[in-house]
Enzyme design. Sequence first.
Site, PDB file in Angstrom:
ATOM      1  N   SER A  47       0.858  -1.196   0.000  1.00  0.00           N
ATOM      2  CA  SER A  47       0.000   0.000   0.000  1.00  0.00           C
ATOM      3  C   SER A  47       0.895   1.247   0.000  1.00  0.00           C
ATOM      4  CB  SER A  47      -0.922  -0.001   1.223  1.00  0.00           C
ATOM      5  OG  SER A  47      -0.192  -0.288   2.405  1.00  0.00           O
ATOM      6  N   LYS A  89       4.663 -11.380   3.368  1.00  0.00           N
ATOM      7  CA  LYS A  89       3.250 -11.611   3.048  1.00  0.00           C
ATOM      8  C   LYS A  89       3.118 -11.655   1.529  1.00  0.00           C
ATOM      9  CE  LYS A  89      -0.105  -8.309   3.278  1.00  0.00           C
ATOM     10  NZ  LYS A  89      -0.588  -8.330   1.876  1.00  0.00           N
ATOM     11  N   GLU A 148      -0.027 -12.376  -1.736  1.00  0.00           N
ATOM     12  CA  GLU A 148      -1.454 -12.459  -2.023  1.00  0.00           C
ATOM     13  C   GLU A 148      -1.791 -13.701  -2.851  1.00  0.00           C
ATOM     14  OE1 GLU A 148      -2.715  -8.852  -3.965  1.00  0.00           O
ATOM     15  OE2 GLU A 148      -1.935  -7.573  -2.348  1.00  0.00           O
ATOM     16  N   GLU A 197      -9.177  -9.804   3.588  1.00  0.00           N
ATOM     17  CA  GLU A 197      -9.516  -8.412   3.266  1.00  0.00           C
ATOM     18  C   GLU A 197     -10.868  -8.321   2.571  1.00  0.00           C
ATOM     19  OE1 GLU A 197      -6.440  -6.055   1.418  1.00  0.00           O
ATOM     20  OE2 GLU A 197      -7.839  -4.403   1.008  1.00  0.00           O
TER      21      GLU A 197
HETATM   22  O1  KIV Z   1      -0.369  -3.465   1.540  1.00  0.00           O
HETATM   23  C1  KIV Z   1      -1.077  -3.431   2.553  1.00  0.00           C
HETATM   24  O2  KIV Z   1      -1.114  -2.443   3.298  1.00  0.00           O
HETATM   25  C2  KIV Z   1      -1.888  -4.601   2.855  1.00  0.00           C
HETATM   26  C3  KIV Z   1      -2.924  -4.450   3.925  1.00  0.00           C
HETATM   27  C4  KIV Z   1      -4.129  -3.848   3.334  1.00  0.00           C
HETATM   28  C5  KIV Z   1      -3.232  -5.747   4.589  1.00  0.00           C
HETATM   29  O3  KIV Z   1      -1.748  -5.603   2.232  1.00  0.00           O
END
Ligand code: KIV
Length: 294
Positions: A59, A127, A129, A196
């Site tokens: 983000s 993390k 996706e 999400e």
């Molecule tokens: O990139 C991010 O901030 C995220 C959050 C919305 C979980 O993946």
Amino acid sequence: MSTLAPAAKLAPARKKVTTLSYRQKKELGEPITMLTAYDYPTALSMDQAGIDSILVGDSLGMVVLGYENTLPVTMEEMLHHARAVARGAKSALLVGDMPFMSYQVSVEEAVRNAGRFLKEAGMDAVKLEGGRERADAIRAITGSGIPVMGHLGLTPQSIHQLGGFRAQGKTAQAAKRLVEDAHLLEEAGCFSIVLESVPARLAALISRQLAIPTIGIGAGAGCDGQVLVTHDLLGLFDRFTPKFVKKYADFHGEMARAFGEFAADVRSRAFPASEHSVQMDDAEWDELMRQLPA
Ligand code: KIV
């Protein structure tokens, strides 16, 4: 420099949060707190506030770098910001978000890029996706000793496939696929999964079924933890705020006010005042005057 009391006094130093603490918190029914950060001072203040984990989210691309979506974000941009966060936060579990195309092309590239977050940027985990299509990459990354957080539901790197930033899992068929994906990610080795923008009762069902903790964002109170994009929470990102965000401050308005006051003070010569200026001894000044030609 601020004259406020040092923030370090707000909370005593605490033990490092690990993926094991995540699991223990779920078992004890203690909600897990997670926020995004992209820089040193924000990470420092979150660590001192006792936030359990910090996500250096992609983000970043939208709320810091001003891109339309998260797709243009590069590994180098992520690593640069992750390093700053790691310098600020010593206790929170640090999770680096793998940017678009850093793990989709091949399992080898996924492992190499995941490793860079730990080796070069001081992250504790990564993390990524996606559901079943990411199981091989997750197995290979966790097999290399790198903890992986999954991310299901609205996965912003797939906005073109999803048709925009829209809630997911709202039909029985889509919800069933999400439940299956959550189980597959757990089996592949994820230590936690972000859910999400999915219906609250679906997120609660998944959270009950999994042994690993779920972290919700727009997924209701039934998740094992909650994450928000910090710029949304602080009211710092003015372009768009999702419905599921609770704004705890209006930093955009507050910054605009402070910048406006600064400009007005400079124009009226109210700033800088004598307390903001460097002083010189009268004796030295007199000597200077004596030495300079009249
Ligand atoms: O990139 C991010 O901030 C995220 C959050 C919305 C979980 O993946």
